[in-house]
Design an enzyme around this catalytic site. Structure first.
Site, PDB file in Angstrom:
ATOM      1  N   SER A   1      41.892  34.005  35.836  1.00 54.36           N
ATOM      2  CA  SER A   1      41.701  35.140  34.930  1.00 54.36           C
ATOM      3  C   SER A   1      41.037  34.681  33.624  1.00 54.36           C
ATOM      4  O   SER A   1      39.911  34.189  33.657  1.00 54.36           O
ATOM      5  CB  SER A   1      43.042  35.827  34.679  1.00 54.36           C
ATOM      6  OG  SER A   1      42.874  37.054  34.040  1.00 54.36           O
TER       7      SER A   1
ATOM      8  N   ASP B   1      40.168  44.692  41.674  1.00 49.65           N
ATOM      9  CA  ASP B   1      40.745  44.086  40.476  1.00 49.65           C
ATOM     10  C   ASP B   1      40.793  45.098  39.333  1.00 49.65           C
ATOM     11  O   ASP B   1      39.773  45.662  38.941  1.00 49.65           O
ATOM     12  CB  ASP B   1      39.919  42.865  40.061  1.00 49.65           C
ATOM     13  CG  ASP B   1      40.686  41.931  39.141  1.00 49.65           C
ATOM     14  OD1 ASP B   1      41.517  42.410  38.351  1.00 49.65           O
ATOM     15  OD2 ASP B   1      40.440  40.708  39.208  1.00 49.65           O
TER      16      ASP B   1
ATOM     17  N   HIS C   1      44.959  40.420  41.780  1.00 52.26           N
ATOM     18  CA  HIS C   1      44.563  39.543  40.681  1.00 52.26           C
ATOM     19  C   HIS C   1      45.575  38.430  40.460  1.00 52.26           C
ATOM     20  O   HIS C   1      45.213  37.312  40.110  1.00 52.26           O
ATOM     21  CB  HIS C   1      44.419  40.384  39.406  1.00 52.26           C
ATOM     22  CG  HIS C   1      43.900  39.620  38.218  1.00 52.26           C
ATOM     23  ND1 HIS C   1      42.560  39.478  37.945  1.00 52.26           N
ATOM     24  CD2 HIS C   1      44.555  38.944  37.249  1.00 52.26           C
ATOM     25  CE1 HIS C   1      42.415  38.763  36.855  1.00 52.26           C
ATOM     26  NE2 HIS C   1      43.597  38.432  36.403  1.00 52.26           N
TER      27      HIS C   1
END
Length: 440
Positions: free
Chosen positions: A167, A411, A439
């Site tokens: 991320s 996502d 995610h």
């Protein structure tokens, strides 16, 4: 005359070490400039947990390093219980030793909090400090650490670093590639190929429809929760509900639980939370300590304040300001879909949750954010410099690097279409897009 050389940092006997299954772990602390452009000014502490395979301890000065960059912004790395499974096991099998970084401002690296910032005389002093806690500074910390740990290596020993980022950690990897391309050997990104934007506005224009879709899927799975959420919302609208740490569970804060939609099992966790609330309202006409504590634990903005106050800044560059973009875009373009005011809701209208978005009201509802209200608003009006260099990314030497990443079709945190555009700008980058995983 005998001249004694300084001992290598990897030989320091004062570094605390211990063993977990499969690895010896070293807790390493580095004193690093707050401002890398003015290194003689102020220093901060940056912590790295260093894992070495038990059967390769004698190769600690020659094995290549794989550095893990945590998602966020504003989160530390959890200490692993073992190195015999998961990605750490794979990294060891690939010949790496592993570095787990608490990014500056998190965990053991001068964690930013209301208490930690109380020493500054004014909000402007806090701003002067906090402007050094974005990806560009984090990456410069990593480069500082890389140089220290690989010092003295022979020409045939790998001095470059390899990177794994989840991320926001992937955002930081692209910054690393922009600033220090020759220092990176391999880079792998999971769910974090960043949008190469100058402001957060296009990000939220892309994400709000995805958040709305997640809401509809949630209510399809749990149709009874439409009425339950309306009942909980009504209770919170009519009553000021205090959380155990002194925060306020307002209707809008409750709706921030939609952040759960982006992770595996998030629908079920939210449904469980709604069930707890309804059970309390049925039995007691109020929310119990147990339920309120459960909700508080699901929201990490009190314990990781950077996640709020510097969240939108990760999308800013070119001298642009964030100006509470998620709030502006919602009010200007998605107000009807995310209506939360009881006086404006139609009968039986589903109330939609928000996602990974931050808002000015949080500075009143979260107890640890209240003292930071002034500096948070200053940060929202601060012009931010570049964190990416497209020319450098276009010109990466793909023959000497290995660059790859995975993005997720559904996502809710990082828009896949914006990620695809970025992937095309990184020379040699291989992107895998899948709907098999969430995610996180």
């Amino acid at each position: 005359m005998h001249i004694s050389a300084e001992p290598h940092v990897l030989d320091d006997p004062n570094v605390e070490s211990y063993v977990i299954p499969g690895a010896k772990v070293y807790d390493r602390y580095f004193s690093i400039p707050l401002d890398h452009n003015n290194p003689g000014d102020t220093s901060i502490q940056v912590f790295v947990r260093h894992l070495v395979p038990m059967d390769k301890l004698d190769q600690i000065k020659s094995m290549p390093f794989l550095l893990y960059l945590q998602g966020g912004p504003g989160f530390e790395v959890t200490m692993p219980s073992n190195a015999t499974s998961g990605w750490i096991k794979i990294a060891f099998e690939q010949g790496f030793q592993v570095l787990l970084l608490d990014q500056r401002g998190t965990g053991l690296s001068n964690a930013v909090s209301a208490a930690a910032l109380a020493r500054f005389a004014s909000d402007h002093d806090k701003l002067a400090y906090l402007k050094h806690f974005r990806a560009d500074s984090i990456v410069k910390d990593c480069e500082f650490i890389r140089k220290v740990l690989t010092s003295g290596r022979a020409a045939d020993q790998e001095q470059r670093i390899s990177l794994l980022g989840q991320s926001f950690g992937g955002f930081s990897i692209v910054t690393y590639l922009s600033l220090f391309p020759k220092s990176v050997h391999r880079a792998y990104i999971t769910g974090g190929v960043p949008p190469l934007v100058d402001t957060p506005d296009p990000v939220y224009r892309a994400l709000y429809p995805r958040i709305l879709k997640k809401n509809k899927l949630f209510y399809q799975k749990y149709p009874q929760d439409v009425a339950y959420v309306r009942r909980i919302h009504k209770h919170l609208w009519e009553n000021k509900v205090a959380l155990p740490n002194g925060g306020t569970l307002s209707p809008r804060r409750f709706l921030q639980l939609g952040l759960l939609f982006g992770g595996s099992g998030g629908y079920d966790t939210l449904h469980q939370t709604i069930t707890l609330c309804i059970n309390d309202l049925n039995l007691y006409q109020s929310l119990s300590f147990r339920t309120l504590n459960h909700i508080q634990a699901l929201q990490s903005f009190d314990t990781n304040v950077i996640y709020c106050i510097l969240h939108e800044a990760i999308y800013c560059q070119g001298g642009n300001k964030s100006r509470w973009a998620a709030d502006r875009v919602l009010n200007d373009e998605f107000a009807d879909e995310f209506e939360w005011r009881a006086s404006h809701l139609a009968a039986e209208q589903p109330i939609h949750f928000t996602g990974e978005t931050v808002y000015p009201f949080m500075l009143d509802d979260y107890s640890e954010l209240r003292p930071l209200k002034g500096v948070a608003n200053l940060l929202a009006e601060h012009p931010w410099p570049d964190v990416y260099n497209t020319d450098v990314l276009n010109g990466l030497d793909a023959s000497s690097m290995q660059l790859a990443g995975v993005s997720y079709f559904e996502d809710m945190y990082v828009d896949v279409q914006l990620s695809q555009q970025t992937a095309q700008e990184i020379n040699g980058f291989k992107q895998w897009i899948t709907n098999e995983y969430a995610h996180k």
